[in-house]
Scaffold this active site. Structure first.
Site, mmCIF file in Angstrom:
data_model
loop_
_atom_site.group_PDB
_atom_site.id
_atom_site.type_symbol
_atom_site.label_atom_id
_atom_site.label_comp_id
_atom_site.label_asym_id
_atom_site.label_seq_id
_atom_site.Cartn_x
_atom_site.Cartn_y
_atom_site.Cartn_z
ATOM 1 N N ASP A 132 -3.160 49.162 22.194
ATOM 2 C CA ASP A 132 -3.827 48.305 21.218
ATOM 3 C C ASP A 132 -3.629 48.837 19.800
ATOM 4 O OD1 ASP A 132 -5.962 46.442 22.943
ATOM 5 O OD2 ASP A 132 -5.506 48.361 23.884
ATOM 6 N N ASP A 175 0.639 54.270 22.161
ATOM 7 C CA ASP A 175 -0.677 53.694 22.393
ATOM 8 C C ASP A 175 -0.469 52.181 22.523
ATOM 9 O OD1 ASP A 175 -3.582 53.367 22.303
ATOM 10 O OD2 ASP A 175 -3.258 52.666 20.250
#
Length: 210
Positions: free
Chosen positions: A5, A3
């Site tokens: 952020d 992922d």
């Protein structure tokens, strides 16, 4: 696969700056960094909820969302950098001929400029944004698309994220999953219930799992 952020890169300061710029434009009080940080991995909807107290059903939401994302794009890599230890991890992965990539719900118009500014776009085997496929996490398709682009089978792929939807997406796609405990988890998050394969406190621990 990472992922973006709150897992791969620490983007919260630039998002906080953009939101407070917007709040100032609208004559509102700024929000503290501590208050905003846990919402960052949940996207612009969650951050606008913190700043303006509105949800997507509000008539002003779309205009405010566009304004916020435009302000963020203008300031997208002022303070953002990979989390401590991430660049060293990437060097080690590449030395072992292990491919890595990004799967995020962030739209491509934000993901691609950020990865370019970090100097990492060309090193990734795949960069899949929230609008690369017709689906977003927790749907498995973004991770499966990343696997296809990387010539990797899901069962031999590890997906790392800091939100419940990340772990659900990885499990739905058939990958192993790890929770980045250094990410943007809030007080109400219960990672022990997400059924991940493990939890890490530092990127270097990923090598132990591999």
């Amino acid at each position: 696969m990472f992922d973006l952020d709150g897992t791969f890169a620490d983007t919260a300061q630039d998002l906080h700056y953009a939101l407070n710029l917007q709040l100032e434009r609208h004559g509102r009080e700024p929000v503290s960094f501590q208050r905003l940080r846990p919402s960052v991995s949940h996207g612009s909807r969650a951050m606008l909820q913190v700043g303006f107290g509105i949800d997507p059903e509000h008539p002003d939401f779309s205009a405010l969302q566009k304004e916020f994302l435009d302000l963020y794009l203008q300031n997208i890599a002022q303070q953002t950098k990979p989390f401590e230890g991430m660049l060293e991890l990437l060097d080690e992965l590449e030395s072992l001929a292990i491919r890595w990539g990004i799967v995020t719900n962030k739209p491509a118009r934000l993901t691609d400029p950020l990865m370019q500014k970090l100097g990492l776009q060309q090193r990734a085997s795949a960069v899949i944004s929230g609008d690369t496929t017709p689906y977003a996490k927790p749907h498995p398709e973004p991770i499966l698309q990343a696997c296809r682009e990387s010539d990797a089978s899901p069962e031999r792929t590890l997906y790392i994220g800091d939100a419940q939807r990340d772990i659900e997406a990885g499990r739905n796609a058939g990958t192993r999953t790890l929770i980045a405990m250094f990410g943007y988890l809030g007080e109400t998050d219960k990672p022990e219930t997400w059924q991940a394969d493990g939890r890490i406190d530092h990127p270097a621990q990923i090598l132990e799992w591999l």
